[in-house]
Design an enzyme around this catalytic site. Structure first.
Site, mmCIF file in Angstrom:
data_model
loop_
_atom_site.group_PDB
_atom_site.id
_atom_site.type_symbol
_atom_site.label_atom_id
_atom_site.label_comp_id
_atom_site.label_asym_id
_atom_site.label_seq_id
_atom_site.Cartn_x
_atom_site.Cartn_y
_atom_site.Cartn_z
ATOM 1 N N LYS A 106 0.825 -1.230 0.000
ATOM 2 C CA LYS A 106 0.000 0.000 0.000
ATOM 3 C C LYS A 106 0.847 1.262 0.000
ATOM 4 C CE LYS A 106 0.346 -1.578 4.354
ATOM 5 N NZ LYS A 106 0.199 -2.916 4.901
ATOM 6 N N GLU A 130 -5.152 -6.574 -4.739
ATOM 7 C CA GLU A 130 -6.255 -6.869 -3.800
ATOM 8 C C GLU A 130 -5.788 -6.873 -2.347
ATOM 9 O OE1 GLU A 130 -9.850 -7.512 -4.450
ATOM 10 O OE2 GLU A 130 -9.435 -6.856 -2.424
ATOM 11 N N VAL A 133 -5.161 -3.411 0.611
ATOM 12 C CA VAL A 133 -6.081 -2.842 1.607
ATOM 13 C C VAL A 133 -6.897 -3.980 2.202
ATOM 14 C CG1 VAL A 133 -7.956 -1.209 2.054
ATOM 15 C CG2 VAL A 133 -6.287 -0.711 0.258
ATOM 16 N N GLY A 135 -6.033 -6.732 3.852
ATOM 17 C CA GLY A 135 -5.509 -8.112 3.882
ATOM 18 C C GLY A 135 -6.354 -9.091 3.086
ATOM 19 N N LYS A 206 -4.045 3.552 2.838
ATOM 20 C CA LYS A 206 -5.171 2.725 2.373
ATOM 21 C C LYS A 206 -6.353 3.605 1.977
ATOM 22 C CE LYS A 206 -3.616 -1.105 5.218
ATOM 23 N NZ LYS A 206 -3.630 -1.632 6.591
ATOM 24 N N GLY A 309 -2.029 -10.696 8.396
ATOM 25 C CA GLY A 309 -1.693 -12.105 8.657
ATOM 26 C C GLY A 309 -1.161 -12.703 7.373
HETATM 27 P P1 NAP Z 1 8.256 -9.038 5.506
HETATM 28 O O1 NAP Z 1 7.818 -10.141 6.429
HETATM 29 O O2 NAP Z 1 9.084 -7.944 6.051
HETATM 30 O O3 NAP Z 1 9.034 -9.735 4.293
HETATM 31 C C1 NAP Z 1 9.704 -9.013 3.312
HETATM 32 C C2 NAP Z 1 10.443 -9.972 2.415
HETATM 33 O O4 NAP Z 1 11.009 -9.273 1.332
HETATM 34 C C3 NAP Z 1 11.581 -10.722 3.107
HETATM 35 O O5 NAP Z 1 11.577 -12.068 2.735
HETATM 36 C C4 NAP Z 1 12.830 -10.016 2.558
HETATM 37 O O6 NAP Z 1 13.943 -10.875 2.435
HETATM 38 C C5 NAP Z 1 12.374 -9.612 1.191
HETATM 39 N N1 NAP Z 1 13.077 -8.440 0.678
HETATM 40 C C6 NAP Z 1 13.121 -7.200 1.186
HETATM 41 N N2 NAP Z 1 13.881 -6.387 0.431
HETATM 42 C C7 NAP Z 1 14.339 -7.149 -0.582
HETATM 43 C C8 NAP Z 1 15.192 -6.906 -1.682
HETATM 44 N N3 NAP Z 1 15.717 -5.699 -1.885
HETATM 45 N N4 NAP Z 1 15.452 -7.912 -2.528
HETATM 46 C C9 NAP Z 1 14.923 -9.140 -2.332
HETATM 47 N N5 NAP Z 1 14.107 -9.444 -1.295
HETATM 48 C C10 NAP Z 1 13.823 -8.454 -0.422
HETATM 49 O O7 NAP Z 1 6.992 -8.371 4.817
HETATM 50 P P2 NAP Z 1 5.474 -8.898 4.787
HETATM 51 O O8 NAP Z 1 4.840 -8.674 6.117
HETATM 52 O O9 NAP Z 1 5.427 -10.237 4.176
HETATM 53 O O10 NAP Z 1 4.815 -7.814 3.797
HETATM 54 C C11 NAP Z 1 5.052 -7.825 2.418
HETATM 55 C C12 NAP Z 1 4.151 -6.794 1.752
HETATM 56 O O11 NAP Z 1 2.795 -7.158 1.975
HETATM 57 C C13 NAP Z 1 4.322 -5.382 2.288
HETATM 58 O O12 NAP Z 1 4.171 -4.454 1.254
HETATM 59 C C14 NAP Z 1 3.161 -5.247 3.279
HETATM 60 O O13 NAP Z 1 2.723 -3.912 3.432
HETATM 61 C C15 NAP Z 1 2.101 -6.070 2.572
HETATM 62 N N6 NAP Z 1 1.085 -6.610 3.464
HETATM 63 C C16 NAP Z 1 1.454 -7.363 4.539
HETATM 64 C C17 NAP Z 1 0.476 -7.886 5.370
HETATM 65 C C18 NAP Z 1 0.852 -8.729 6.561
HETATM 66 O O14 NAP Z 1 -0.041 -9.178 7.274
HETATM 67 N N7 NAP Z 1 2.126 -8.980 6.809
HETATM 68 C C19 NAP Z 1 -0.891 -7.618 5.109
HETATM 69 C C20 NAP Z 1 -1.236 -6.877 3.977
HETATM 70 C C21 NAP Z 1 -0.243 -6.371 3.160
HETATM 71 P P3 NAP Z 1 14.728 -11.489 3.706
HETATM 72 O O15 NAP Z 1 13.705 -12.377 4.388
HETATM 73 O O16 NAP Z 1 15.828 -12.279 3.123
HETATM 74 O O17 NAP Z 1 15.139 -10.334 4.523
#
Ligand code: NAP
Length: 445
Positions: A106, A130, A133, A135, A206, A309
């Protein structure tokens, strides 16, 4: 039936969401392939640290640190890294090399959305988001497709799970803000640095995405009025409870007419608000999210569920993967974002809503009348006044009665933000008003 070649899917990031997406793609690949009409090959997962532990099993051979090569060999690129760069450049590279792209980011869309949509249109790619915003909650596709024939008037969204968890605990457990934040941190609902959540930045991103879709108008992030929850007190939440309200951090996106200029436009704001306990949003507890919207023909709709999540968010991402894969099979250019309405963006001063103001005043004859006059001088009509008189304790060692003070809780009819701000400013400068302790907007009445 014509056999379509297998489609190559690249996932960028293997964190909370990315690891689940990769693992579910491997686990349910055959089932998804039959829905799409083509096989889905996960060709790689890009990460920063190939040795890091993952929350789901991903075969080692798929893990790479060479994101660019992965992108260049893919038909569908799923960006789940977060942050602005290199996420933006990678999506651009993917679209320019003929891939469809999916993101849950987002922050990226709220900041660089218009330029990314422009590239997608230019090269005929499709950009899906999708999961950006709410999840797991389907809200982007309903706004973009299902409601494309209707006219949305208003959205009230609980779009940040962390702040909803905190405010819900303050309401149901009687916690202070600090206690509720500590509990949210312990349970993993709040980050070590909770600023993006509690100051409303995440909700504002969002809100900008939702308003842009709902009103077919580009709503820049900078135009979103933002107030977080750090000023919300235990006393406000308890007083709200006593009065039949609950305090929620709302994203409010409205199509409205500015009463001063007659201009019709879009207003988007994020702030704590009082919501009647009878409103469906009042029943959104814990870290859940919900988007309540009012449309001209459809009436009121509410979308509710897990706003975050890893595995829940992966559901929304995989829905996008299936859509992108189907588009590849069918062929033709992607569908551009609709910004056809191009409505003007209105400032917060154009907003008209109801307010609840709490004041500490001197309990003297004539004070109430003076305050009522002050409201009416600024064009703000008072709907209800609730007064609690409290004698102060006598000063230590002193004699005689201490002056009594009263708490006034004043509910207003609809008034403009500018009229309300002027009223509060003059209340603050009035001799009989010791303090304006709380000003909250009331939504959903
Ligand atoms: P996260 O747990 O911090 O994971 C980020 C991943 O991206 C890690 O595996 C990291 O690698 C990798 N990464 C970061 N920079 C990189 C780079 N330059 N090159 C290659 N790989 C890279 O994030 P997340 O919570 O899964 O969220 C991901 C996205 O989904 C975000 O935009 C977030 O806003 C969105 N989102 C998340 C949720 C949620 O519940 N978590 C909900 C809705 C939307 P390493 O593991 O090796 O460090």
């Amino acid at each position: 039936m014509i056999e379509y070649r297998n489609l190559r899917v690249a996932v960028l990031g293997a964190g909370s969401v990315g690891a689940q997406v990769a693992s579910l793609l491997l686990e349910h690949g055959d089932e998804l392939a039959s829905r799409v009409g083509a096989g889905l090959d996960l060709v790689g997962v890009a990460v920063r640290d190939p040795k890091a532990r993952r929350t789901a099993d991903i075969p080692k051979r798929l893990i790479t640190t060479d994101a660019e090569s992965l992108i260049l060999g893919a038909d569908i690129v799923v960006e789940l890294m977060g942050g602005l760069e290199p996420a933006r450049s990678y999506l651009e590279l993917a679209m320019n090399s003929g891939a469809d792209v999916i993101t849950a980011n987002k922050a990226l869309l709220a900041t660089h959305g218009p330029e990314l949509f422009a590239i997608a249109e230019q090269v005929g790619a499709q950009l899906y988001y999708e999961a950006a915003v709410g999840g797991a909650i389907p809200i982007i596709r309903p706004l973009r497709d299902s409601l494309a024939g209707d006219r949305v008037h208003r959205i009230l969204g609980i779009v940040n799970g962390t702040t909803n968890y905190i405010l819900d605990r303050m309401d149901t457990e009687g916690d202070t803000l600090e206690e509720a934040l500590a509990a949210a941190t312990e349970l993993g609902y709040a980050e070590a640095d909770p600023t993006a959540d509690i100051e409303g930045f995440d909700a504002a991103q969002k809100a900008s995405i939702l308003a842009s879709l709902a009103f077919h108008t580009t709503v820049p992030l900078e135009s979103v009025h933002r107030e977080g929850i750090t000023g919300v007190t235990h006393a406000q939440v308890q007083a709200a409870r006593d009065a039949g309200f609950v305090v929620k951090l709302l994203a409010v996106c409205e199509r409205l007419v500015d009463s001063a200029t007659g201009i019709e436009g879009v207003s988007t704001r994020v702030h704590p608000a009082l919501v009647p306990r009878t409103h469906p949003l009042a029943a959104v507890h814990g870290a859940n999210n919900a988007v309540f919207l009012e449309a001209e023909a459809a009436g009121s709709l509410m979308f509710y569920g897990a706003g975050a999540g890893g595995v829940q968010t992966a559901s929304a991402v995989l829905g996008d993967v299936v859509s992108a894969a189907r588009r590849h099979v069918v062929g033709g250019p992607g569908v551009a974002e609709s910004t056809s309405a191009g409505l003007p963006i209105l400032p917060i001063s154009s907003v008209t809503t109801r307010y609840q103001i709490t004041l500490e005043v001197a309990d003297r004859p004539g004070v109430l009348a003076r305050i009522a006059t002050l409201f009416s001088e600024h064009g703000v009509s008072v709907e209800a006044v609730h007064q609690t008189v409290r004698p102060l304790a006598a000063p230590a060692g002193g004699t005689g009665a201490a002056p009594a003070t009263a708490t006034l809780v004043i509910g207003t009819h609809e008034a403009t933000e500018s009229a309300l701000a002027a009223t509060v400013a003059s209340l603050t400068g009035t001799e009989s008003v010791a303090e304006v302790t709380s000003v909250l907007r009331v939504e959903g009445l």
